[in-house]
Scaffold this motif. Structure first.
Motif, PDB file in Angstrom:
ATOM      1  N   GLY A 119       0.820  -1.214   0.000  1.00 36.53           N
ATOM      2  CA  GLY A 119       0.000   0.000   0.000  1.00 36.53           C
ATOM      3  C   GLY A 119       0.851   1.259   0.000  1.00 36.53           C
ATOM      4  N   HIS A 120       2.136   1.106   0.305  1.00 35.42           N
ATOM      5  CA  HIS A 120       3.003   2.281   0.392  1.00 35.42           C
ATOM      6  C   HIS A 120       3.965   2.393  -0.789  1.00 35.42           C
ATOM      7  CE1 HIS A 120       1.114   3.026   4.186  1.00 35.42           C
ATOM      8  NE2 HIS A 120       1.242   1.732   4.415  1.00 35.42           N
ATOM      9  N   VAL A 121       3.611   1.676  -1.872  1.00 33.08           N
ATOM     10  CA  VAL A 121       4.255   1.926  -3.152  1.00 33.08           C
ATOM     11  C   VAL A 121       3.818   3.321  -3.578  1.00 33.08           C
ATOM     12  CG1 VAL A 121       4.057   1.323  -5.611  1.00 33.08           C
ATOM     13  CG2 VAL A 121       4.401  -0.468  -3.903  1.00 33.08           C
ATOM     14  N   VAL A 128      -0.859  13.179   1.341  1.00 29.41           N
ATOM     15  CA  VAL A 128      -0.193  12.666   2.542  1.00 29.41           C
ATOM     16  C   VAL A 128      -0.841  11.350   2.946  1.00 29.41           C
ATOM     17  CG1 VAL A 128       0.292  13.082   4.982  1.00 29.41           C
ATOM     18  CG2 VAL A 128       0.453  14.969   3.353  1.00 29.41           C
ATOM     19  N   CYS A 129      -0.009  10.344   3.206  1.00 25.53           N
ATOM     20  CA  CYS A 129      -0.467   9.006   3.579  1.00 25.53           C
ATOM     21  C   CYS A 129      -0.450   8.868   5.107  1.00 25.53           C
ATOM     22  CB  CYS A 129       0.472   7.986   2.945  1.00 25.53           C
ATOM     23  SG  CYS A 129       0.066   6.280   3.306  1.00 25.53           S
ATOM     24  N   GLY A 130      -1.178   7.893   5.617  1.00 23.75           N
ATOM     25  CA  GLY A 130      -1.183   7.608   7.054  1.00 23.75           C
ATOM     26  C   GLY A 130       0.209   7.287   7.586  1.00 23.75           C
ATOM     27  N   CYS A 131       1.113   6.848   6.703  1.00 23.42           N
ATOM     28  CA  CYS A 131       2.471   6.474   7.123  1.00 23.42           C
ATOM     29  C   CYS A 131       3.366   7.704   7.249  1.00 23.42           C
ATOM     30  CB  CYS A 131       3.087   5.494   6.130  1.00 23.42           C
ATOM     31  SG  CYS A 131       3.563   6.235   4.561  1.00 23.42           S
ATOM     32  N   GLY A 132       2.857   8.877   6.823  1.00 22.92           N
ATOM     33  CA  GLY A 132       3.653  10.102   6.910  1.00 22.92           C
ATOM     34  C   GLY A 132       4.300  10.489   5.598  1.00 22.92           C
ATOM     35  N   GLY A 185       2.058  10.486  -1.447  1.00 21.77           N
ATOM     36  CA  GLY A 185       1.859   9.871  -2.761  1.00 21.77           C
ATOM     37  C   GLY A 185       1.740   8.353  -2.763  1.00 21.77           C
ATOM     38  N   CYS A 186       1.584   7.738  -1.587  1.00 22.49           N
ATOM     39  CA  CYS A 186       1.435   6.277  -1.524  1.00 22.49           C
ATOM     40  C   CYS A 186       0.119   5.840  -2.173  1.00 22.49           C
ATOM     41  CB  CYS A 186       1.420   5.787  -0.081  1.00 22.49           C
ATOM     42  SG  CYS A 186       2.920   6.121   0.843  1.00 22.49           S
ATOM     43  N   LEU A 187       0.121   4.638  -2.709  1.00 19.83           N
ATOM     44  CA  LEU A 187      -1.099   4.054  -3.285  1.00 19.83           C
ATOM     45  C   LEU A 187      -2.245   4.111  -2.278  1.00 19.83           C
ATOM     46  CD1 LEU A 187      -2.478   2.471  -5.586  1.00 19.83           C
ATOM     47  CD2 LEU A 187      -1.540   0.365  -4.591  1.00 19.83           C
TER      48      LEU A 187
END
Ligand SMILES: [Zn+2]
Length: 316
Positions: A165-167, A175-179, A182-184
């Motif tokens: 999911g973080h590709v 912004v993704c939940g991981c910080g 642009g993550c999927l």
């Protein structure tokens, strides 16, 4: 008596358990609220108690179970049986799940990441049962990933592989939940879909509160913004899958989670994007399909990860 395994699918909301045969057949299952707000000790107590009750319901004692498998969200240390960190669950940092359950239940316990065991379940007895190389994406609140290569779960050197999911699909993107940006997951998870819709319209069908599913339904009903958001979701998934095809060259990609409700047209759109963008050799060799185990993949995969270790002495 044939060997029996217990698979536990630990989620932030629900705790699911299955009594599973060595062939992956679910003999009995049970679901109850995780009560994650009670903290790790409370949840571990509930896991142990639910295991005992499930066995009793089947006329068995826990000692009749060959081994127990647990799928947990977040990064896990499979060698030590420790949940390193579970987002959405209060206080879950460095929790020795395997050690605690082993002590409470006196059975071998195998801990794995939840998306990894979903992939393993599909590989052993679901959509991917006839292939050796596959990956799975769970399309839910976030996007989880699991990879099976040459019939083995791929975890990477420190158990943090397969975070598909973080590709990154967009340089400098959302912004993704991981910080990261642009993550999927930031685009094609249920949360991402709702956020992208909200960026264009505060209301859907007059309502200020709506879900990803509502957006898919509205797209079918002719709402143009919703239709475009859904189309772009298929495109982001297609782009992400294309990148992964170029790394792994798998025979199958299995998609699972809440977005399965979107059905064949959505899947066909993803397939078209991959066909257009991937190397022909990679896309022609790869089938993209929905999961066949659905919500049971977690309990089945967890049980079979325990079964694999019990049978071979090696991790799945
Ligand atoms: Zn991310």
């Amino acid at each position: 008596m044939p060997k029996r395994y217990v698979g536990i699918d630990l989620g932030g909301t629900n705790l699911k358990l299955g009594l599973v045969g060595a062939d992956g057949r679910v003999l009995m299952s049970h679901s109850s609220p995780t009560e994650a707000a009670g903290g790790p000790q409370h949840v571990l107590d509930r896991m142990a108690k639910a295991t005992v009750e499930l066995c009793e319901k089947a006329g068995l004692g826990v000692s009749d179970i060959a081994a127990i498998g647990v799928g947990s969200p977040g990064p896990v240390d499979t060698k030590r049986g420790v949940v390193v960190f579970a987002p959405n669950m209060t206080g879950w940092r460095n929790i020795p799940v395997s050690g605690v359950l082993k002590k409470k239940l006196r059975r071998p316990v195998r801990l794995e990441n939840d998306a990894n065991i979903a992939a393993y379940g599909e590989f052993r007895c679901g959509a991917a049962r006839n292939v050796r190389d596959m990956f799975l994406l769970t399309l839910g609140t976030g996007i989880g990933g699991g990879i099976v290569l040459d019939g083995r779960l791929f975890r990477g050197v420190s158990d943090t592989g397969a975070e598909l999911g973080h590709v990154i699909v967009q340089n400098g993107g959302r912004v993704c939940g991981c910080g990261n940006r642009g993550c999927l997951e930031a685009y094609a998870s249920a949360t991402g879909v709702v956020a992208r819709f909200r960026a264009e319209s505060a209301r859907l069908g007059g309502k200020a509160e709506f879900t990803c599913e509502d957006i898919f339904v509205a797209a079918d009903g002719g709402n143009q913004i919703a239709a475009r958001i859904v189309e772009e979701t298929a495109e982001y998934l297609g782009i992400g899958i294309t990148s992964l095809l170029h790394v792994l060259n798998p025979s199958m990609v299995v998609l699972t989670g809440g977005m399965m409700g979107a059905g064949k047209p959505f899947l066909d759109h993803i397939r078209r994007v991959v066909k257009e963008r991937a190397f022909e050799g990679a896309s022609a060799a790869c089938e993209i399909c929905w999961s066949t185990l659905g919500g049971d993949a977690g309990i089945i995969g967890a049980a079979l990860a325990a079964e694999a270790l019990d049978r071979t002495g090696k991790p799945a």
